[in-house]
Design a protein around this motif. Sequence first.
Motif, short mmCIF file in Angstrom:
data_model
loop_
_atom_site.label_atom_id
_atom_site.label_comp_id
_atom_site.label_asym_id
_atom_site.label_seq_id
_atom_site.Cartn_x
_atom_site.Cartn_y
_atom_site.Cartn_z
N UNK A 155 14.16 20.91 35.19
CA UNK A 155 15.24 20.44 34.32
C UNK A 155 16.47 21.34 34.46
N UNK A 156 17.63 20.76 34.27
CA UNK A 156 18.85 21.55 34.27
C UNK A 156 18.89 22.52 33.10
N UNK A 157 19.82 23.43 33.16
CA UNK A 157 19.95 24.41 32.07
C UNK A 157 20.53 23.75 30.83
N UNK A 158 20.01 24.15 29.67
CA UNK A 158 20.49 23.62 28.40
C UNK A 158 21.69 24.45 27.93
N UNK A 159 22.79 23.76 27.63
CA UNK A 159 24.02 24.42 27.19
C UNK A 159 24.04 24.45 25.66
N UNK A 160 23.51 25.51 25.10
CA UNK A 160 23.41 25.61 23.64
C UNK A 160 24.79 25.62 22.99
N UNK A 161 25.72 26.33 23.61
CA UNK A 161 27.06 26.40 23.03
C UNK A 161 27.70 25.02 22.95
N UNK A 162 27.56 24.24 24.00
CA UNK A 162 28.11 22.89 24.01
C UNK A 162 27.44 22.02 22.96
N UNK A 198 22.49 20.53 32.27
CA UNK A 198 23.06 20.56 33.61
C UNK A 198 22.24 19.76 34.61
N UNK A 199 22.68 19.77 35.84
CA UNK A 199 21.98 19.04 36.90
C UNK A 199 20.59 19.64 37.14
N UNK A 200 19.64 18.81 37.60
CA UNK A 200 18.31 19.34 37.94
C UNK A 200 18.40 20.49 38.93
N UNK A 201 17.51 21.44 38.79
CA UNK A 201 17.49 22.60 39.67
C UNK A 201 16.28 22.52 40.60
N UNK A 202 16.44 22.90 41.85
CA UNK A 202 15.32 22.77 42.79
C UNK A 202 14.19 23.72 42.45
#
Length: 311
Positions: A155-162, A198-202
């Motif tokens: 999964x992409x990174x979660x943007x807590x601030x956003x 964010x976008x998926x990460x490999x």
Amino acid sequence: MSMRVTFLGTGGAVPTTQRGPSAFLLEREGERLLFDCGEGTQRQMMRFGTGFSLSHLFVTHLHGDHVLGIPGLIQTMDFNDRSEPLAVYGPPGSKGHLTNLIEAGGYRPDFPLTVREVRPGAVALDGDDYEVRTFATEHRNVSSVGYALVEDDRRGRFDREKAEELGVPVGPKFGRLHDGEAVELEDGTVVEPDEVVGDPRPGRRFVYTGDTRPVDATVDVVDAPDLLVHDATFAEEWADRARGTGHSTGREAAEIANRAGARRLALTHISSRYAADASPIEREARGVFDGEAAFVPDDGRKVDVPYPDDE
């Protein structure tokens, strides 16, 4: 999540006091996968503390320096009252030979054991969040395959601030968004996952060739492996010998690593000619492939494989 490769045997067809025949153990999230099993592998596993709790054994080809450790290892597992199943994989045409090897002397283990043939270009193992793919290799007078362990994208990174800027309260809705579920706020606003994730990460990618000439399939099986373990039996001084016996030189392995976009290159199956000093192979590879990212591992070396975005 951890991934670690232990180089149990890094030598060529003739073992030396420094290097045993081919065997590599990959540990991933508590699961252990063994790639090839040359003579003495079980003792190397004891010596280097990997344990015997394998779930899968992948054989690249049937030459003795890649399989003669199998009977002893399986019998030791049985003597230790193993009950968990073990799956053994080999190239086309190998099932009968591997079965006969396992059952040498009329022995049959008490734990469940299956032997499967895998063709190049197939998925040998479809795990929960990874798969082991096969690819065609080119070795002398034998059916052979290489293996690539490829993890699913994360999964992409979660943007807590956003998320907080959008009014998402700290708590369970964070997790639901990260899991890909839209959430509704108290004022009726709907926040979609792609607004805060964010976008998926490999995931990580490990490739092992076994014995082979340089082949396109090694480049094509997966893009940008984090660790490529490639045949590098000889230095360039023995390039003709490498061609004649179906092996690669350190330089040739490095050229494949460059084409594949590999991040690190482990040079293995080192000929007994280099028992005292394998630096010529390493030096030639480093002249082609990113300096110290190419290396000749000693038996027992453990190499962690980080996520591409962790370094």
